[in-house]
Design a protein around this motif. Structure first.
Motif, mmCIF file in Angstrom:
data_model
loop_
_atom_site.group_PDB
_atom_site.id
_atom_site.type_symbol
_atom_site.label_atom_id
_atom_site.label_comp_id
_atom_site.label_asym_id
_atom_site.label_seq_id
_atom_site.Cartn_x
_atom_site.Cartn_y
_atom_site.Cartn_z
ATOM 1 N N ASP A 131 0.830 -1.194 0.000
ATOM 2 C CA ASP A 131 0.000 0.000 0.000
ATOM 3 C C ASP A 131 0.871 1.253 0.000
ATOM 4 O OD1 ASP A 131 -2.254 -1.546 0.039
ATOM 5 O OD2 ASP A 131 -2.643 -1.299 2.182
ATOM 6 N N LEU A 132 1.908 1.239 0.830
ATOM 7 C CA LEU A 132 2.800 2.387 0.908
ATOM 8 C C LEU A 132 3.508 2.612 -0.433
ATOM 9 C CD1 LEU A 132 4.273 4.592 2.501
ATOM 10 C CD2 LEU A 132 5.907 2.854 3.255
ATOM 11 N N ASN A 134 2.533 1.714 -3.450
ATOM 12 C CA ASN A 134 1.578 2.217 -4.439
ATOM 13 C C ASN A 134 1.269 3.692 -4.212
ATOM 14 O OD1 ASN A 134 1.229 -0.184 -5.908
ATOM 15 N ND2 ASN A 134 -0.267 -0.959 -4.442
ATOM 16 N N HIS A 135 1.149 4.070 -2.949
ATOM 17 C CA HIS A 135 0.848 5.463 -2.619
ATOM 18 C C HIS A 135 1.988 6.380 -3.062
ATOM 19 C CE1 HIS A 135 -1.018 8.731 -0.355
ATOM 20 N NE2 HIS A 135 0.169 9.008 0.160
ATOM 21 N N GLN A 139 2.128 9.343 -6.042
ATOM 22 C CA GLN A 139 2.536 10.726 -5.822
ATOM 23 C C GLN A 139 3.705 11.098 -6.725
ATOM 24 O OE1 GLN A 139 3.295 11.677 -1.728
ATOM 25 N NE2 GLN A 139 1.125 11.880 -1.253
ATOM 26 N N LEU A 197 -1.085 9.994 5.707
ATOM 27 C CA LEU A 197 -0.657 8.693 5.204
ATOM 28 C C LEU A 197 -0.942 7.612 6.231
ATOM 29 C CD1 LEU A 197 0.685 6.999 3.069
ATOM 30 C CD2 LEU A 197 2.909 7.633 4.013
ATOM 31 N N TRP A 200 -4.587 6.766 6.089
ATOM 32 C CA TRP A 200 -4.877 6.057 4.843
ATOM 33 C C TRP A 200 -4.454 4.597 4.942
ATOM 34 C CZ3 TRP A 200 -1.694 3.967 0.928
ATOM 35 C CH2 TRP A 200 -2.326 3.701 -0.286
ATOM 36 N N LEU A 201 -3.250 4.347 5.454
ATOM 37 C CA LEU A 201 -2.770 2.973 5.596
ATOM 38 C C LEU A 201 -3.601 2.201 6.616
ATOM 39 C CD1 LEU A 201 1.097 3.541 5.555
ATOM 40 C CD2 LEU A 201 -0.269 2.463 3.777
ATOM 41 N N ARG A 204 -6.883 1.115 5.042
ATOM 42 C CA ARG A 204 -6.730 0.002 4.116
ATOM 43 C C ARG A 204 -6.476 -1.301 4.875
ATOM 44 N NH1 ARG A 204 -6.029 1.022 -1.317
ATOM 45 N NH2 ARG A 204 -4.726 -0.821 -1.559
#
Length: 215
Positions: A131-132, A134-135, A139, A197, A200-201, A204
């Motif tokens: 996830d990190l 992809n984030h 960006q 962040l 967000w993590l 998820r």
């Protein structure tokens, strides 16, 4: 741990290849990253800050482009870094390939990541690391598109031509000079927002635990 990412660049593959191998140019596009020095051909020293779970870590290390295949537009980068508070380290072998995608280029990235020390505990969830990644890639791609837009030359206006009567002959002179667009500064890399962040993590991870697709 193996991670796959993909993003697109609004350039044809030959131009995208040149841009993505220009490390000093693209490094500011990566959130939380700072290029410290260019150490020779295809070797660089830098820092990157990243949040793993509840902890923000600052890695400092070296990256080297170990192979390049210009014909197939693929390259491999070896990166090694240590947390500056001594909590462990990370090693990554990153291979990226560029393929045509419409009028632009798709960049496929495969990363073999190894974490050591306390870092391995903070990042033990493979889902969180994906996830990190992809984030951050998302960006980076957005910042790169802004940088490319800012670097494009402004269109030059064609000067208008008017007839100016003179005795005995006809002469034409330019009535307007080409407009000159003001210089645009390159966008600074957006820092990793720890609070946003983290939320967000965490969201998820929650969706993953209850069995819902977090995409």
């Amino acid at each position: 741990m193996n991670i796959h990412n993909r993003f697109e660049v609004p350039l044809p593959p030959d131009q995208a290849w040149a841009v993505l191998l220009d490390i000093p140019r693209i490094a500011p596009c990566m959130p939380g990253a700072r290029l410290i020095s260019v150490d020779g051909d295809d070797a660089y020293t830098g820092e990157v800050q990243v949040r793993l779970g509840p902890v923000v870590m600052s890695f400092r290390g070296q990256a080297r482009i170990t192979s390049k295949d210009e014909a197939n537009r693929s390259a491999t980068v070896r990166a090694e870094g240590r947390d500056q508070k001594g909590r462990g380290g990370a090693t990554a072998d990153v291979t990226f390939r560029m393929v045509p995608a419409g009028a632009g280029t798709a960049v496929e990235i495969d990363t073999a990541l190894t974490l050591s020390g306390s870092v391995a505990q903070y990042g033990r969830g493979a889902g969180m690391i994906n996830d990190l990644a992809n984030h951050l890639i998302g960006q980076f791609a957005g910042n790169l598109r802004k940088e490319l837009d800012a670097a494009r030359p402004a269109p030059v206006e064609t000067p208008a031509v008017v007839a100016e009567p003179v005795t005995g002959e006809t002469a034409q002179v330019a009535a307007a000079a080409p407009a000159v667009a003001p210089a645009q500064a390159q966008p600074e890399a957006s820092p990793i927002s720890g609070f946003r962040l983290g939320l967000w993590l965490a969201w998820r991870q929650f969706l993953r635990l209850i069995g819902r697709n977090p995409a």
